[in-house]
Design a protein around this motif. Structure first.
Motif, PDB file in Angstrom:
ATOM      1  N   TYR A   9      -8.706   4.632  -0.754  1.00 45.45           N
ATOM      2  CA  TYR A   9      -8.650   3.171  -0.821  1.00 45.45           C
ATOM      3  C   TYR A   9     -10.036   2.563  -0.579  1.00 45.45           C
ATOM      4  N   HIS A  10     -10.791   3.119   0.346  1.00 44.36           N
ATOM      5  CA  HIS A  10     -12.130   2.593   0.636  1.00 44.36           C
ATOM      6  C   HIS A  10     -13.073   2.777  -0.548  1.00 44.36           C
ATOM      7  N   SER A  28      -7.330  -1.682   4.421  1.00 43.80           N
ATOM      8  CA  SER A  28      -6.894  -0.810   5.513  1.00 43.80           C
ATOM      9  C   SER A  28      -5.416  -0.501   5.326  1.00 43.80           C
ATOM     10  N   GLN A  85      -6.828   6.742   3.148  1.00 42.87           N
ATOM     11  CA  GLN A  85      -7.744   5.663   3.538  1.00 42.87           C
ATOM     12  C   GLN A  85      -9.095   5.819   2.847  1.00 42.87           C
ATOM     13  N   ARG A 106       0.855  -1.188   0.000  1.00 42.07           N
ATOM     14  CA  ARG A 106       0.000   0.000   0.000  1.00 42.07           C
ATOM     15  C   ARG A 106       0.897   1.247   0.000  1.00 42.07           C
TER      16      ARG A 106
END
Length: 349
Positions: A199-200, A207, A196, A160
């Protein structure tokens, strides 16, 4: 300078109960323009980052990003034991430079495409220069904050991206003052929350670790130190508090203004003057005038210890010319009298 994006979230994280700050964040235009519209007079003090600091920061980034980010690649490679020549780079400023919304939106679109490629296992650059992220606060005025890390690096440990910020603070042995570090960590905290969110938008099960990279300047030549990998758990929570404060202030301000611009209702808002406001906010002196004659005007320590009392009432408690109305005032009176006795200050019988 406008108090938007990461800057706004940092201010709100540091002073979440100030409704005046909430109005400033909602208002279009610069901070100085906000002051002038509230006060009705030009802002006549020095404010904002010095030009010399801006030039040093710009030169530091220029050095780090030159030659396909050679110096930055070398610094990051040292953190993970990588070959800097093997790090692939995408500089989003090459195609969409500048800070206008059109350029930000274009960089956001590319950043999101890169994130999707990385999650899907398709080829993606390991190092992204000047990516663009977004934190939503919709629905309502100021429905999002643009968040712009200086760079993001694809961690070989987690797969990530990790956000990073470059600071031209000239430091030895990669150590920096606590005050500078605290602000930088809050900036990274906002970046982690925005990353975050992005990414969501791809997969809610993704996560990321609460980590970010800080890179400071070496004393000679504006060359980057090795990255400091910071654990940002506390900073992230502080930024969340700032976001919650903004949403709370926005609701109240919207109710008061009835469609007018936010600056028009500032006189009806509750400021929260703190010592730090004097060096961070154009409204500091205006807010200080609102607490003239009260304990807050004596500084944070006095207000934290004594509460929201008038200075005259505190003096009367110390002298014994007025009786405490609450248990808190009784304790204050007792302690002040003990201090007064130690210093030979008389009081009423």
């Amino acid at each position: 300078m406008s108090v938007k994006g990461t800057t706004a979230l940092i201010r709100l994280a540091g002073n979440p109960t100030c409704e005046v700050l909430g109005a400033m964040v909602m208002q279009e235009g610069s901070e100085k323009r906000f002051y002038e519209r509230v006060v009705g007079a030009p802002y006549d003090r020095e404010f904002g980052e010095r030009q010399s600091s801006k030039r040093r920061g710009a030169q530091f980034e220029q050095n780090a990003f030159a030659g396909d980010a050679r110096l930055l690649r070398e610094a990051i490679a040292s953190q993970w034991g990588l070959d800097p020549d093997g790090i692939t780079v995408r500089n989003l400023l090459d195609a969409f430079p500048g800070g206008k919304d059109e350029a930000r939106v274009a960089r956001l679109r590319i950043t999101r495409s890169i994130l999707r490629d990385a999650v899907a296992g398709r080829p993606a650059p390991q190092l992204i220069i000047q990516p663009q992220l977004l934190l939503p606060t919709y629905p309502g005025p100021r429905p999002y904050f643009f968040i712009a890390p200086d760079f993001m690096f694809l961690s070989p440990d987690t797969g990530r991206y990790v956000p990073g910020d470059m600071k031209s603070f000239i430091v030895r042995e990669n150590e920096v003052s606590a005050a500078d570090l605290s602000r930088a960590r809050l900036q990274l905290g906002a970046q982690v929350l925005a990353l975050q969110h992005e990414y969501h938008a791809i997969d809610t099960s993704i996560s990321i670790e609460p980590n970010g990279m800080l890179i400071f300047s070496k004393p000679n030549g504006l060359r980057p130190h090795a990255p400091r990998l910071e654990d940002l758990g506390g900073a992230i929570e502080a930024v969340r508090i700032g976001i919650a404060a903004f949403l709370r202030h926005r609701t109240r301000i919207d109710t008061l203004r009835s469609g007018a611009e936010p600056f028009t209702v500032v006189a009806d808002l509750t400021p929260n003057f703190r010592d730090s406001c004097l060096s961070t906010c154009v409204m500091a002196q205006w807010c200080r005038e609102r607490v003239a004659g009260r304990v807050a005007d004596m500084g944070d320590s006095a207000r934290d210890a004594l509460g929201d009392l008038s200075i005259a009432h505190v003096v009367d408690l110390m002298n014994g010319t007025t009786q405490p109305a609450t248990e808190h005032e009784r304790v204050i009176a007792q302690q002040l009298r003990e201090i007064a006795d130690q210093h030979g200050v008389g009081r009423a019988a």
